[in-house]
Design a protein around this motif. Structure first.
Motif, mmCIF file in Angstrom:
data_model
loop_
_atom_site.group_PDB
_atom_site.id
_atom_site.type_symbol
_atom_site.label_atom_id
_atom_site.label_comp_id
_atom_site.label_asym_id
_atom_site.label_seq_id
_atom_site.Cartn_x
_atom_site.Cartn_y
_atom_site.Cartn_z
ATOM 1 N N GLY A 38 0.840 -1.188 0.000
ATOM 2 C CA GLY A 38 0.000 0.000 0.000
ATOM 3 C C GLY A 38 0.876 1.239 0.000
ATOM 4 N N GLY A 39 0.313 2.348 -0.422
ATOM 5 C CA GLY A 39 1.065 3.587 -0.489
ATOM 6 C C GLY A 39 1.466 4.105 0.884
ATOM 7 N N SER A 40 2.353 5.086 0.890
ATOM 8 C CA SER A 40 2.780 5.711 2.139
ATOM 9 C C SER A 40 1.573 6.336 2.824
ATOM 10 C CB SER A 40 3.836 6.786 1.857
ATOM 11 O OG SER A 40 4.979 6.209 1.266
ATOM 12 N N GLY A 41 1.476 6.117 4.138
ATOM 13 C CA GLY A 41 0.375 6.703 4.897
ATOM 14 C C GLY A 41 -0.913 5.920 4.862
ATOM 15 N N THR A 42 -0.880 4.692 4.307
ATOM 16 C CA THR A 42 -2.114 3.898 4.229
ATOM 17 C C THR A 42 -2.344 3.042 5.473
ATOM 18 O OG1 THR A 42 -0.892 2.201 2.990
ATOM 19 C CG2 THR A 42 -2.172 3.793 1.706
ATOM 20 N N GLY A 43 -1.405 3.074 6.428
ATOM 21 C CA GLY A 43 -1.664 2.394 7.693
ATOM 22 C C GLY A 43 -0.921 1.093 7.908
ATOM 23 N N TRP A 223 -7.940 -5.649 -1.525
ATOM 24 C CA TRP A 223 -7.707 -6.850 -2.341
ATOM 25 C C TRP A 223 -6.808 -7.790 -1.582
ATOM 26 C CZ3 TRP A 223 -3.191 -9.148 -4.014
ATOM 27 C CH2 TRP A 223 -3.292 -10.145 -4.991
ATOM 28 N N SER A 224 -7.040 -9.085 -1.723
ATOM 29 C CA SER A 224 -6.125 -10.087 -1.190
ATOM 30 C C SER A 224 -6.109 -11.273 -2.137
ATOM 31 C CB SER A 224 -6.532 -10.532 0.221
ATOM 32 O OG SER A 224 -7.783 -11.188 0.197
ATOM 33 N N GLY A 225 -4.960 -11.931 -2.184
ATOM 34 C CA GLY A 225 -4.829 -13.064 -3.074
ATOM 35 C C GLY A 225 -3.416 -13.597 -3.042
ATOM 36 N N PRO A 226 -3.104 -14.538 -3.925
ATOM 37 C CA PRO A 226 -1.748 -15.086 -3.966
ATOM 38 C C PRO A 226 -0.731 -13.999 -4.292
ATOM 39 C CG PRO A 226 -3.277 -16.479 -5.200
ATOM 40 C CD PRO A 226 -4.011 -15.207 -4.890
ATOM 41 N N ALA A 227 0.417 -14.028 -3.616
ATOM 42 C CA ALA A 227 1.459 -13.040 -3.896
ATOM 43 C C ALA A 227 1.938 -13.148 -5.346
ATOM 44 C CB ALA A 227 2.621 -13.223 -2.934
ATOM 45 N N ALA A 228 1.857 -14.341 -5.901
ATOM 46 C CA ALA A 228 2.282 -14.545 -7.288
ATOM 47 C C ALA A 228 1.424 -13.765 -8.282
ATOM 48 C CB ALA A 228 2.245 -16.037 -7.622
ATOM 49 N N VAL A 237 -6.599 -0.948 -8.439
ATOM 50 C CA VAL A 237 -5.783 -0.336 -7.391
ATOM 51 C C VAL A 237 -4.444 -1.053 -7.278
ATOM 52 C CG1 VAL A 237 -5.618 0.127 -4.912
ATOM 53 C CG2 VAL A 237 -7.773 0.525 -6.107
ATOM 54 N N VAL A 238 -4.483 -2.379 -7.232
ATOM 55 C CA VAL A 238 -3.253 -3.169 -7.142
ATOM 56 C C VAL A 238 -2.411 -2.970 -8.397
ATOM 57 C CG1 VAL A 238 -2.270 -5.471 -6.866
ATOM 58 C CG2 VAL A 238 -4.378 -4.864 -5.665
ATOM 59 N N ASP A 239 -3.057 -2.977 -9.559
ATOM 60 C CA ASP A 239 -2.342 -2.822 -10.827
ATOM 61 C C ASP A 239 -1.598 -1.489 -10.871
ATOM 62 O OD1 ASP A 239 -1.908 -3.600 -13.772
ATOM 63 O OD2 ASP A 239 -2.815 -1.605 -13.921
ATOM 64 N N GLN A 240 -2.264 -0.410 -10.450
ATOM 65 C CA GLN A 240 -1.609 0.903 -10.459
ATOM 66 C C GLN A 240 -0.428 0.941 -9.504
ATOM 67 O OE1 GLN A 240 -4.035 4.197 -9.172
ATOM 68 N NE2 GLN A 240 -2.397 5.696 -9.467
ATOM 69 N N PHE A 241 -0.617 0.370 -8.318
ATOM 70 C CA PHE A 241 0.431 0.428 -7.311
ATOM 71 C C PHE A 241 1.638 -0.424 -7.697
ATOM 72 C CE2 PHE A 241 2.521 -1.103 -3.445
ATOM 73 C CZ PHE A 241 2.812 0.112 -2.820
ATOM 74 N N THR A 242 1.390 -1.659 -8.098
ATOM 75 C CA THR A 242 2.505 -2.573 -8.367
ATOM 76 C C THR A 242 3.297 -2.177 -9.605
ATOM 77 O OG1 THR A 242 1.042 -4.091 -9.577
ATOM 78 C CG2 THR A 242 1.409 -4.526 -7.225
ATOM 79 N N ALA A 246 1.156 6.545 -12.742
ATOM 80 C CA ALA A 246 0.696 7.831 -12.213
ATOM 81 C C ALA A 246 -0.823 7.960 -12.323
ATOM 82 C CB ALA A 246 1.374 8.983 -12.948
ATOM 83 N N GLN A 247 -1.401 7.351 -13.344
ATOM 84 C CA GLN A 247 -2.837 7.442 -13.573
ATOM 85 C C GLN A 247 -3.546 6.213 -13.026
ATOM 86 O OE1 GLN A 247 -4.023 10.310 -14.819
ATOM 87 N NE2 GLN A 247 -1.871 10.950 -14.895
ATOM 88 N N GLY A 248 -4.690 6.439 -12.373
ATOM 89 C CA GLY A 248 -5.464 5.338 -11.822
ATOM 90 C C GLY A 248 -6.298 5.802 -10.653
ATOM 91 N N PRO A 249 -6.928 4.869 -9.946
ATOM 92 C CA PRO A 249 -7.806 5.232 -8.833
ATOM 93 C C PRO A 249 -7.073 5.838 -7.635
ATOM 94 C CG PRO A 249 -7.556 2.840 -8.972
ATOM 95 C CD PRO A 249 -6.939 3.411 -10.206
ATOM 96 N N ILE A 250 -5.785 5.526 -7.471
ATOM 97 C CA ILE A 250 -5.033 6.075 -6.340
ATOM 98 C C ILE A 250 -4.594 7.498 -6.676
ATOM 99 C CG2 ILE A 250 -3.042 5.804 -4.817
ATOM 100 C CD1 ILE A 250 -3.013 2.821 -5.546
ATOM 101 N N LYS A 251 -5.020 8.452 -5.889
ATOM 102 C CA LYS A 251 -4.665 9.859 -6.110
ATOM 103 C C LYS A 251 -3.739 10.336 -5.011
ATOM 104 C CE LYS A 251 -7.505 9.904 -9.593
ATOM 105 N NZ LYS A 251 -6.981 9.826 -10.970
ATOM 106 N N MET A 252 -2.776 11.168 -5.376
ATOM 107 C CA MET A 252 -1.872 11.749 -4.397
ATOM 108 C C MET A 252 -2.649 12.696 -3.491
ATOM 109 S SD MET A 252 1.325 11.845 -3.394
ATOM 110 C CE MET A 252 2.341 11.395 -4.796
ATOM 111 N N ALA A 253 -2.588 12.457 -2.162
ATOM 112 C CA ALA A 253 -3.310 13.320 -1.217
ATOM 113 C C ALA A 253 -2.655 14.699 -1.171
ATOM 114 C CB ALA A 253 -3.297 12.697 0.172
#
Length: 256
Positions: A38-43, A223-228, A237-242, A246-253
């Motif tokens: 998860g991104g920085s500050g997500t807990g 999301w949860s699933g196999p690490a593979a 969300v996972v696709d953008q992060f991994t 820059a573009q996707g559902p995750i926005k810079m706060a």
């Protein structure tokens, strides 16, 4: 059905107006490795601190072997959490102590072992992470970054914990040393039969050290699933992060 070694339900934690954890549900099954991304500050760090008892959650359940540590008497909660070994992000070695005392620190602090026996135990555990017993006489400042990480891993496994936490285990290491540390982690966890929980931004590392993965987003496991599957899942969300898009559902706060 097998009981989770660590079971978390509805875990919430806010700091003032900022809700960091907003209902975390997570199961760690015995003998398996789970990575939380998860991104920085997500807990992610707050989650681990809640499990360790360093931060008190606002509400929720944290069960170890079926017992809720948040409701257990203080001495019992300490006993349950004593099963946990921790590899901190930056090693967190004590500069004033020689390496062998760093490795045996938990055993000495808990008065579980005498100093002579502790030194022998430190040498044994250092060997398990590929370091000679002579390293025990050195100070942490005399070690390279990779060696410091190995010493920190030796300290984490010295008490043979049933649960292992790894906080950014490859941060600050070159790719080759990162792979070496990951291999050592997998070997140590497997040899001890431990259950592990890791936090990392390194997707190659995540897939090497974990069986399962969980994505934290907006205070929950989105999301949860196999690490593979981390690099191939269709979850946006996972696709953008991994893939670091820059573009996707995750926005810079934005700070206000």
């Amino acid at each position: 059905m097998t009981q989770p070694k660590l079971r978390i339900r509805g875990l919430k934690k806010a700091f003032g107006d900022k809700r960091v954890l907003d209902g975390i549900d997570l199961d760690l099954m015995p003998g398996t490795g789970t990575v939380v991304i998860g991104g920085s500050g997500t807990g992610k760090s707050v989650l681990i601190k809640c499990i360790l008892g360093l931060v008190t959650p606002d509400t929720g359940i944290i069960e170890i072997d079926g017992e809720d540590v948040l409701k257990a008497p203080r001495h019992r909660a300490r006993q349950l959490r004593a099963q946990i070994g921790m590899l901190f992000q930056n090693g967190a070695l004590f500069d004033s102590l020689p390496v062998w005392e760093n490795v045996a620190f938990g055993l000495l602090a808990g008065k579980k072992i005498r100093r002579a026996a502790a030194r022998d135990k430190a040498a044994e555990v250092l060997a398990q992470v590929g370091l000679d017993a002579s390293v025990g006489a050195l100070s942490p400042a005399e070690l390279s970054g990779g060696m410091q990480k190995r010493v920190a891993l030796a300290r984490a496994i010295a008490a043979e914990p049933a649960i292992m936490f790894f906080d950014e285990p490859t941060t600050g290491l070159d790719p080759i040393m990162g792979a070496v540390i990951d291999e050592l982690i997998v070997d140590c966890v497997k040899r001890l039969g431990s259950t592990s929980l890791s936090i990392t931004h390194d997707m190659a590392s995540a897939q090497r050290i974990a069986d399962r993965a969980a994505m934290l987003y907006e205070g929950r496991v989105s999301w949860s699933g196999p690490a593979a599957d981390l690099l191939t899942t269709a979850d946006p969300v996972v696709d953008q992060f991994t893939h670091g898009r820059a573009q996707g559902p995750i926005k810079m706060a934005l700070r206000r």
